[in-house]
Design an enzyme around this catalytic site. Structure first.
Site, PDB file in Angstrom:
ATOM      1  CD  GLN A 143      -0.758  -3.937   5.384  1.00 46.09           C
ATOM      2  OE1 GLN A 143      -0.939  -5.132   6.238  1.00 46.09           O
ATOM      3  NE2 GLN A 143      -1.603  -3.267   4.854  1.00 46.09           N
ATOM      4  CB  VAL A 145       0.864  -6.888   8.518  1.00 46.01           C
ATOM      5  CG1 VAL A 145       1.739  -5.814   9.304  1.00 46.01           C
ATOM      6  CG2 VAL A 145       1.886  -8.092   8.249  1.00 46.01           C
ATOM      7  CB  SER A 146      -4.085  -6.989   5.696  1.00 43.04           C
ATOM      8  OG  SER A 146      -4.533  -6.623   6.888  1.00 43.04           O
ATOM      9  CB  THR A 147      -0.638  -7.437   1.945  1.00 40.70           C
ATOM     10  OG1 THR A 147      -0.232  -5.979   2.403  1.00 40.70           O
ATOM     11  CG2 THR A 147      -2.187  -7.352   1.847  1.00 40.70           C
TER      12      THR A 147
END
Length: 185
Positions: free
Chosen positions: A14, A9-11
């Site tokens: 998330q 996941v990017s952040t």
């Protein structure tokens, strides 16, 4: 022949739950999860997964964009896996590099993605060139206008405020004030 999952996941806000659920349903015995942007070169969980994998294993991901930072990086990772005798399976795109057809499909998708990326870059450059030809430049407008620079110079010359206080007045950093003070002399 283990099935090993990788999720990203990017952040930090998330949640990888949808990916890990899909990987578990696909039969993964081990799942490695990163919480980092795909553009970052350092992804510790991916590094761990690559060390964990053995010849005959399969790395499973939910989507291609979860694995590679770029088309080149994705292809390099796929080549690295193939050289190690590890297959790559992408659940949402139906790719399985353990078969000749799966390898072909993977390379076709990678080539199409690279072509699409190149077209986007080309259009962006054309648009920027057209805007520059019309006198427009990109980026945000500078906070320090000529009037504000004159005011900052006067405040500095008065000697009553520190550079930090002047910077706080204009909502900029100290280096910005110093840069404009140097230019104003």
């Amino acid at each position: 022949m283990a099935l090993v999952g990788y999720a990203r996941v990017s952040t930090t806000d998330q949640h990888p739950d949808a990916q890990t659920d899909a990987l578990t349903a696909a039969g993964c015995v081990e799942i490695f999860t990163d919480r980092a942007s795909g553009t970052l070169a350092r992804r510790p969980a991916l590094d761990e997964a690559l060390k964990y994998l053995r010849t005959g294993d399969t790395l499973i991901i939910t989507k291609l964009d979860r694995l590679g930072r770029s088309v080149k990086n994705l292809k390099d990772l796929a080549d690295q896996l193939q050289d190690a005798g590890v297959a790559l399976r992408v659940l949402s795109q139906g790719i399985d590099t353990s078969t000749p057809g799966g390898r072909l499909f993977f390379h076709l998708l990678a080539a199409m993605a690279e072509f699409e990326h190149d077209l986007i870059v080309e259009r962006t450059h054309e648009g920027l060139a057209a805007a520059r030809a019309r006198g427009r430049t990109g980026g945000r407008k500078p906070k320090m206008t000529k009037n504000r620079i004159t005011q900052a110079r006067a405040m500095y010359d008065a000697g009553e405020l520190t550079v930090q206080e002047i910077a706080d007045t204009f909502g900029v950093s100290r280096p910005t004030i110093y840069r404009h003070l140097d230019q104003a002399t």
